[in-house]
Design an enzyme around this catalytic site. Structure first.
Site, PDB file in Angstrom:
ATOM      1  N   SER A 227     -34.193  95.072  -2.878  1.00 10.74           N
ATOM      2  CA  SER A 227     -33.566  94.004  -3.389  1.00 10.74           C
ATOM      3  C   SER A 227     -34.345  92.706  -3.053  1.00 10.74           C
ATOM      4  O   SER A 227     -35.282  92.602  -2.045  1.00 10.74           O
ATOM      5  CB  SER A 227     -31.950  93.545  -2.819  1.00 10.74           C
ATOM      6  OG  SER A 227     -32.067  92.809  -1.680  1.00 10.74           O
ATOM      7  N   LYS A 228     -34.321  91.417  -3.445  1.00  9.11           N
ATOM      8  CA  LYS A 228     -35.128  90.376  -3.187  1.00  9.11           C
ATOM      9  C   LYS A 228     -35.004  90.006  -1.945  1.00  9.11           C
ATOM     10  O   LYS A 228     -35.845  89.287  -1.158  1.00  9.11           O
ATOM     11  CB  LYS A 228     -34.744  89.150  -4.057  1.00  9.11           C
ATOM     12  CG  LYS A 228     -34.545  89.241  -5.599  1.00  9.11           C
ATOM     13  CD  LYS A 228     -34.199  88.199  -6.246  1.00  9.11           C
ATOM     14  CE  LYS A 228     -33.810  88.596  -7.618  1.00  9.11           C
ATOM     15  NZ  LYS A 228     -34.015  87.704  -8.822  1.00  9.11           N
ATOM     16  N   ARG A 229     -33.943  90.340  -1.076  1.00 11.12           N
ATOM     17  CA  ARG A 229     -33.790  89.993   0.422  1.00 11.12           C
ATOM     18  C   ARG A 229     -34.370  90.770   1.595  1.00 11.12           C
ATOM     19  O   ARG A 229     -34.534  90.714   2.478  1.00 11.12           O
ATOM     20  CB  ARG A 229     -32.296  89.936   0.657  1.00 11.12           C
ATOM     21  CG  ARG A 229     -31.559  88.711  -0.135  1.00 11.12           C
ATOM     22  CD  ARG A 229     -29.885  88.765   0.203  1.00 11.12           C
ATOM     23  NE  ARG A 229     -29.597  89.908  -0.526  1.00 11.12           N
ATOM     24  CZ  ARG A 229     -29.286  90.108  -1.682  1.00 11.12           C
ATOM     25  NH1 ARG A 229     -29.374  89.312  -2.431  1.00 11.12           N
ATOM     26  NH2 ARG A 229     -28.773  91.275  -2.115  1.00 11.12           N
ATOM     27  N   ASP A 230     -34.961  91.918   0.848  1.00  6.25           N
ATOM     28  CA  ASP A 230     -35.505  92.792   1.513  1.00  6.25           C
ATOM     29  C   ASP A 230     -36.689  92.535   2.035  1.00  6.25           C
ATOM     30  O   ASP A 230     -37.669  91.708   1.428  1.00  6.25           O
ATOM     31  CB  ASP A 230     -35.780  94.358   0.841  1.00  6.25           C
ATOM     32  CG  ASP A 230     -34.259  95.077   0.925  1.00  6.25           C
ATOM     33  OD1 ASP A 230     -33.759  95.035   2.088  1.00  6.25           O
ATOM     34  OD2 ASP A 230     -33.963  95.447  -0.219  1.00  6.25           O
TER      35      ASP A 230
END
Ligand code: GLU
Length: 457
Positions: A227-230
């Site tokens: 995800s974008k947060r990784d």
């Protein structure tokens, strides 16, 4: 066969991440492979969540990666405008068609798409109410990557919300029709939407495009989709860290596609020649930052000197490394070229070369203590300074020979001199070769540092 038209259709709702970049890349590769057209379409109907900032990040990232679009914002094209926020007239027109044919109707302020098929009522346990269902034939999708997929829509769905804004499925299909898209290549997370899309294509009497759903990118560690947060998910981050875009592109090519031999580093022209949709893997690909870093290093090693120096210059500038005055261009060039084969990424350069640019570097005391235990480093450095008094520092063979002769004369090894001199010149024992350091630092700087060290300073 009509020429291929593919599109990349991002929504500017967040930073540009690895998964989006790979979807863009696979569309671009397919267009270049087939001599087709690569369209950029901005899906920005959701006014609350879209921002100009994110839009610019999309343009910048695509440009940086070299994924040029043939039609779209900035470049224009026959089927524009290419931002959905500028296409409401098209959506109105297409809505009218569905209203006229009876395939759309109003209910509770929203506009619904009507499925064909027999209707019946049933109790929905989940929603805890009676709902209307439709016995409908399945949509059959011959996905170019997934193979045959069948899905059935069994409930009418909203195409215009009560606030008057069209829904994703509707605008997505209308644009694919009006932009004459022949192949819909997108992430597998959209596979479940495809049956709705097929129903809409049919209701408009439009030919179905080919579909190709690309498998997901899995997180490096643990289960689930990246995800974008990784960590490592954002393209911007690689740009900021001085990664080479061609290395990142090569890495992305291999996330879900491979050339069937074990080759990894491949010029993009060759990927273009060999890329095809059936060649995309059906299984998910796992992100691997070490592999990416390694790919970047391989590209860095082979980068022509001028480009390497230019990349380094830009990176040092961005990091504001030379706040107290820039070094001479020729000297900077020699220093970074000496470091080129030794570093894994541009981001390592400032720390790796800092002592070249500043005489006031710290001495690694652990290294100093180790050397002191083996002999007298100051004496060794003094001997080398004397031995090099008449030697040409630009000639690495000559400095090498002079130190070797000195070592032989004292029954010592080259290493007995190398380590103390490195410490005197750089404060550490890791770095480029000693003769390389001497050549680039030059006579004056080198001797000054050696004498300072030998006299205890
Ligand atoms: N705007 C959609 C997305 O960001 C595009 C879906 C598609 O490619 O059809 O995922």
């Amino acid at each position: 066969m009509a020429s291929v038209r593919v599109r990349f259709a991002p929504s500017p709702t967040g930073f540009f991440h690895i998964g989006s970049a790979r979807t863009a890349l696979f569309n671009w590769l397919y267009a270049r492979h087939t001599g087709g057209t690569f369209v950029l379409r901005i899906e920005d109907t959701d006014k609350e969540r879209n921002s100009e900032q994110f839009l610019n990040v999309i343009y910048d990232s695509l440009e940086w990666l070299g994924l040029n679009w043939d039609e779209g914002p900035k470049v224009g094209g026959e089927f524009g405008p290419y931002r959905q926020s500028e296409r409401s007239h098209v959506y109105r027109e297409y809505l009218e068609k569905l209203l006229a044919s009876g395939r759309a109707y109003e209910k509770d302020g929203a506009i619904w798409f009507r499925l064909l098929g027999e209707r019946y009522e049933t109790y929905d346990d989940h929603r805890k109410k009676t709902v209307e269902k439709v016995r409908n034939a399945p949509a059959v999708i011959e996905d170019r990557i997934r193979g045959r997929v069948e899905r059935t829509e069994d409930e009418d769905f909203v195409i215009f919300r009560s606030d008057g804004n069209p829904v994703f499925h509707f605008v997505n299909v209308v644009d694919d029709i009006t932009m004459r898209i022949t192949h819909v290549v997108r992430g597998e997370d959209h596979l479940s939407n495809t049956s709705k899309h097929v129903e809409l294509f049919k209701a408009f009497g439009a030919p179905l495009p080919e579909f190709a759903h690309i498998p997901l990118i899995l997180k490096q560690h643990g289960p689930g989709k990246m995800s974008k947060r990784d960590q490592g998910a954002l393209i911007e981050e690689y740009q900021r860290r001085g990664y080479l875009p061609e290395a990142l592109v090569n890495f992305l090519c291999l996330l879900g596609w491979n050339p069937k031999d074990d080759r990894e580093k491949m010029p993009i022209e060759e990927v273009i020649a060999r890329f095809d949709l059936p060649g995309v893997n059906q299984s998910n690909a796992r992100f691997d930052d070490k592999k990416l870093a390694h790919m970047n290093m391989t590209y860095l090693l082979e980068l022509p000197a001028d480009r390497f120096v230019e990349k380094a210059r830009v990176f040092f500038e961005q990091q504001n490394v030379f706040a107290n005055g820039r070094p001479d261009d020729a000297y900077f060039r020699e220093v970074v070229l000496l470091a080129q084969p030794k570093i894994k990424g541009i981001e390592e350069l400032p720390a790796y070369t800092a002592w070249f640019f500043d005489d006031a570097f710290p001495i690694d005391e652990k290294v100093a203590a180790k050397l002191a235990a083996k002999g007298d480093p100051k004496a060794r450095v003094r001997e080398v300074a004397d031995a090099l008094a008449t030697v040409d520092f630009a000639d690495e063979t000559a400095t090498q020979a002079a130190i070797q002769t000195l070592a032989d004369a004292h029954g010592r090894g080259f290493g007995d001199y190398q380590a103390p001199v490195r410490l005197a010149l750089s404060g550490t024992n890791v770095g480029p070769s000693l003769t390389g350091i001497l050549r680039v630092l030059g006579r004056e700087r080198s001797l000054a540092r050696m004498r300072r060290f030998a006299s205890g300073g």
